[in-house]
Design an enzyme around this catalytic site. Structure first.
Site, PDB file in Angstrom:
ATOM      1  N   GLY A  17       0.819  -1.223   0.000  1.00 41.74           N
ATOM      2  CA  GLY A  17       0.000   0.000   0.000  1.00 41.74           C
ATOM      3  C   GLY A  17       0.846   1.263   0.000  1.00 41.74           C
ATOM      4  N   GLY A  53      -0.553   4.532  -1.137  1.00 44.68           N
ATOM      5  CA  GLY A  53      -1.661   5.083  -0.343  1.00 44.68           C
ATOM      6  C   GLY A  53      -1.189   6.114   0.675  1.00 44.68           C
ATOM      7  N   GLY A  93       0.836   4.235   3.802  1.00 44.24           N
ATOM      8  CA  GLY A  93       2.011   3.550   3.247  1.00 44.24           C
ATOM      9  C   GLY A  93       3.035   4.547   2.696  1.00 44.24           C
ATOM     10  N   TYR A 109     -15.757  -4.360   6.773  1.00 41.42           N
ATOM     11  CA  TYR A 109     -14.367  -3.893   6.884  1.00 41.42           C
ATOM     12  C   TYR A 109     -13.751  -4.384   8.197  1.00 41.42           C
ATOM     13  CZ  TYR A 109     -10.794  -0.308   7.941  1.00 41.42           C
ATOM     14  OH  TYR A 109      -9.651   0.346   8.308  1.00 41.42           O
ATOM     15  N   HIS A 153     -12.332  10.567   5.298  1.00 45.46           N
ATOM     16  CA  HIS A 153     -12.696  10.389   6.705  1.00 45.46           C
ATOM     17  C   HIS A 153     -13.091  11.755   7.247  1.00 45.46           C
ATOM     18  CE1 HIS A 153     -10.922   6.300   6.889  1.00 45.46           C
ATOM     19  NE2 HIS A 153     -10.183   6.787   5.924  1.00 45.46           N
ATOM     20  N   ARG A 171     -14.383  11.958  19.723  1.00 44.25           N
ATOM     21  CA  ARG A 171     -13.489  11.086  18.963  1.00 44.25           C
ATOM     22  C   ARG A 171     -12.046  11.497  19.262  1.00 44.25           C
ATOM     23  NH1 ARG A 171     -17.693   9.098  18.705  1.00 44.25           N
ATOM     24  NH2 ARG A 171     -18.929   8.416  16.910  1.00 44.25           N
ATOM     25  N   ASP A 180     -25.021  11.149  15.071  1.00 48.42           N
ATOM     26  CA  ASP A 180     -23.823  11.419  15.876  1.00 48.42           C
ATOM     27  C   ASP A 180     -22.949  10.179  16.003  1.00 48.42           C
ATOM     28  OD1 ASP A 180     -23.842  14.071  16.554  1.00 48.42           O
ATOM     29  OD2 ASP A 180     -25.169  13.791  18.281  1.00 48.42           O
TER      30      ASP A 180
HETATM   31  N1  NAP Z   1      -6.832   6.301   7.128  1.00 47.04           N
HETATM   32  C1  NAP Z   1      -7.249   6.043   8.368  1.00 47.04           C
HETATM   33  O1  NAP Z   1      -7.758   6.906   9.089  1.00 47.04           O
HETATM   34  C2  NAP Z   1      -7.066   4.651   8.931  1.00 47.04           C
HETATM   35  C3  NAP Z   1      -7.464   4.405  10.256  1.00 47.04           C
HETATM   36  C4  NAP Z   1      -7.268   3.138  10.789  1.00 47.04           C
HETATM   37  C5  NAP Z   1      -6.669   2.151  10.022  1.00 47.04           C
HETATM   38  N2  NAP Z   1      -6.316   2.408   8.744  1.00 47.04           N
HETATM   39  C6  NAP Z   1      -5.690   1.337   7.963  1.00 47.04           C
HETATM   40  O2  NAP Z   1      -4.450   1.801   7.463  1.00 47.04           O
HETATM   41  C7  NAP Z   1      -4.158   1.149   6.227  1.00 47.04           C
HETATM   42  C8  NAP Z   1      -3.829   2.192   5.169  1.00 47.04           C
HETATM   43  O3  NAP Z   1      -4.946   3.059   4.998  1.00 47.04           O
HETATM   44  P1  NAP Z   1      -4.862   4.322   4.043  1.00 47.04           P
HETATM   45  O4  NAP Z   1      -5.738   5.349   4.643  1.00 47.04           O
HETATM   46  O5  NAP Z   1      -3.440   4.624   3.732  1.00 47.04           O
HETATM   47  O6  NAP Z   1      -5.570   3.759   2.725  1.00 47.04           O
HETATM   48  P2  NAP Z   1      -5.381   4.197   1.194  1.00 47.04           P
HETATM   49  O7  NAP Z   1      -4.802   5.550   1.075  1.00 47.04           O
HETATM   50  O8  NAP Z   1      -6.684   3.909   0.545  1.00 47.04           O
HETATM   51  O9  NAP Z   1      -4.285   3.164   0.641  1.00 47.04           O
HETATM   52  C9  NAP Z   1      -4.600   1.827   0.382  1.00 47.04           C
HETATM   53  C10 NAP Z   1      -3.443   1.211  -0.367  1.00 47.04           C
HETATM   54  O10 NAP Z   1      -3.726  -0.185  -0.600  1.00 47.04           O
HETATM   55  C11 NAP Z   1      -3.365  -0.484  -1.946  1.00 47.04           C
HETATM   56  N3  NAP Z   1      -4.117  -1.632  -2.443  1.00 47.04           N
HETATM   57  C12 NAP Z   1      -5.471  -1.787  -2.512  1.00 47.04           C
HETATM   58  N4  NAP Z   1      -5.774  -2.978  -3.057  1.00 47.04           N
HETATM   59  C13 NAP Z   1      -4.583  -3.587  -3.353  1.00 47.04           C
HETATM   60  C14 NAP Z   1      -4.223  -4.815  -3.957  1.00 47.04           C
HETATM   61  N5  NAP Z   1      -5.150  -5.692  -4.371  1.00 47.04           N
HETATM   62  N6  NAP Z   1      -2.904  -5.113  -4.105  1.00 47.04           N
HETATM   63  C15 NAP Z   1      -1.955  -4.243  -3.721  1.00 47.04           C
HETATM   64  N7  NAP Z   1      -2.216  -3.044  -3.149  1.00 47.04           N
HETATM   65  C16 NAP Z   1      -3.525  -2.722  -2.976  1.00 47.04           C
HETATM   66  C17 NAP Z   1      -3.715   0.781  -2.705  1.00 47.04           C
HETATM   67  O11 NAP Z   1      -3.044   0.771  -3.947  1.00 47.04           O
HETATM   68  P3  NAP Z   1      -3.789   1.420  -5.237  1.00 47.04           P
HETATM   69  O12 NAP Z   1      -4.003   2.844  -4.897  1.00 47.04           O
HETATM   70  O13 NAP Z   1      -2.844   1.181  -6.349  1.00 47.04           O
HETATM   71  O14 NAP Z   1      -5.090   0.661  -5.371  1.00 47.04           O
HETATM   72  C18 NAP Z   1      -3.172   1.832  -1.744  1.00 47.04           C
HETATM   73  O15 NAP Z   1      -1.780   1.976  -1.923  1.00 47.04           O
HETATM   74  C19 NAP Z   1      -5.376   0.290   5.902  1.00 47.04           C
HETATM   75  O16 NAP Z   1      -5.153  -1.024   6.326  1.00 47.04           O
HETATM   76  C20 NAP Z   1      -6.481   0.926   6.745  1.00 47.04           C
HETATM   77  O17 NAP Z   1      -7.482  -0.011   7.062  1.00 47.04           O
HETATM   78  C21 NAP Z   1      -6.482   3.639   8.174  1.00 47.04           C
END
Ligand code: NAP
Length: 317
Positions: free
Chosen positions: A12, A15, A18, A138, A181, A211, A271
């Protein structure tokens, strides 16, 4: 784990989280593997098997997921369920099979029970009840990732560690309506209203729900510390523990954005639970980690980035 000279796969990497993990790891003496979706499609078992067999990383920081945003989860629960389960099962199985020393699973506080009597997330209560219906598909994939890691640890002694991250925000977050979000969604609303000179911004709910909000660089520091120092089965909360009413969040964004108009609370909007806040005593004790950014400092950096990168930020869907 001493990270020096280790080969680290960050899934990721394109993303939000990542990308920040990779940026931080560049300061370390490590080899970073950051394949794009084409080079490593985690949904496809063969792609995952092939990549891990050939690259043989020492550490995997698993940030990939087909996720993001409540609207997206509500609209596509079957895709979310199916894709995330496959992604998580593949990375777990092939990390173990091809000799990865440690797997860091990025979990979420969304996988906690939807109704907690105290409103505080405590690791020992992680599985003590059903998740909130709105995030079930999820959250289930996140719980499965933790339970799968626990099973591989019990049967094979595999070092799978789960971190439970709370709501994050920061530069390069997702600002689209469907996948954003609460923090990025509100920032976009206030900046758009300022640009269009609108007299008010509507925010759903009463503003009373409490929150916590974690700046992405703090999350990254916790992840790297956990990679270095945490090897236990019990998941670890990564939050701030700072209770912030949504009204305070909205007022802070309005002020930092220099938006001169008013906030209109649409009290017909939901809420959600009254309080959702992490107890961070475990991570503080185990890793001596605490967030460095308070809300104002984190929002200031995020809003500045959003205004300077408006076109590219809103183009990311
Ligand atoms: N953001 C938050 O507030 C939050 C809070 C709690 C936990 N998390 C967790 O943190 C992690 C990262 O979240 P994020 O906010 O960074 O999400 P994000 O920006 O949507 O990034 C998701 C990443 O996963 C990749 N991905 C999706 N499907 C894939 C596949 N089949 N093979 C390889 N790569 C794939 C995407 O690549 P492409 O763009 O190329 O599809 C992207 O790089 C997740 O596990 C999420 O559940 C996030």
């Amino acid at each position: 784990m001493n990270l020096k000279n280790k080969k680290i796969l960050v899934t990721g990497g394109s993303g939000f989280l990542g990308g920040h993990v990779i940026e931080k790891l560049r300061n370390f003496d490590v080899q970073i593997l950051a394949p794009n979706h084409k080079e490593l499609d985690l949904i496809r078992e063969e792609s995952c098997r092939h990549y891990l067999l050939n690259q043989k990383p020492d550490l995997v920081i698993h940030c990939a997921g087909a996720i993001s945003g409540l609207l997206n989860i509500l609209k596509n629960p079957a895709d979310i369920f199916d894709n995330n389960l496959r992604i998580n099962l593949n990375i777990l199985k092939f990390s173990y099979k091809f000799g990865v020393e440690k797997l860091i699973n990025i979990g979420s506080t969304c996988a906690y029970p939807g109704e907690l009597p105290t409103g505080y997330f405590r690791e020992e209560e992680f599985l003590n009840g059903p998740m909130h219906e709105s995030v079930e598909s999820y959250g289930f994939s996140k719980r499965a990732m933790y339970i799968g890691g626990k099973a591989y640890r019990q049967q094979f002694g595999f070092n799978s560690v789960t971190l439970l991250l709370t709501n994050m925000y920061g530069p390069r977050d997702v600002f689209s309506i469907e996948r954003s979000h609460v923090v990025s969604a509100l920032i976009k609303k206030f900046i758009d209203a300022k640009r269009k000179k609108e007299p008010s911004v509507e925010v759903l709910g009463t503003g009373k729900a409490i929150r916590e909000f974690l700046y992405v660089e703090d999350a990254v520091d916790a992840i790297i510390k956990a990679a270095e120092l945490y090897d236990e089965e019990m998941p670890l909360n990564v939050g701030t523990g700072v209770e912030t009413p949504i009204a305070e969040l909205a007022e802070s964004i309005k002020e930092i954005s220099n938006y001169p108009g008013k906030i209109k609370w649409n009290t017909k909007g939901p809420d959600g639970a009254l309080r959702k806040v992490s107890d961070i005593s475990r991570i503080t004790n185990k890793l001596k980690w605490k967030p460095k950014y308070d809300l104002k400092a984190g929002l200031t950096k995020t809003i500045k980035w959003f205004e300077n990168n408006y076109e590219s930020a809103i183009a990311k869907i």
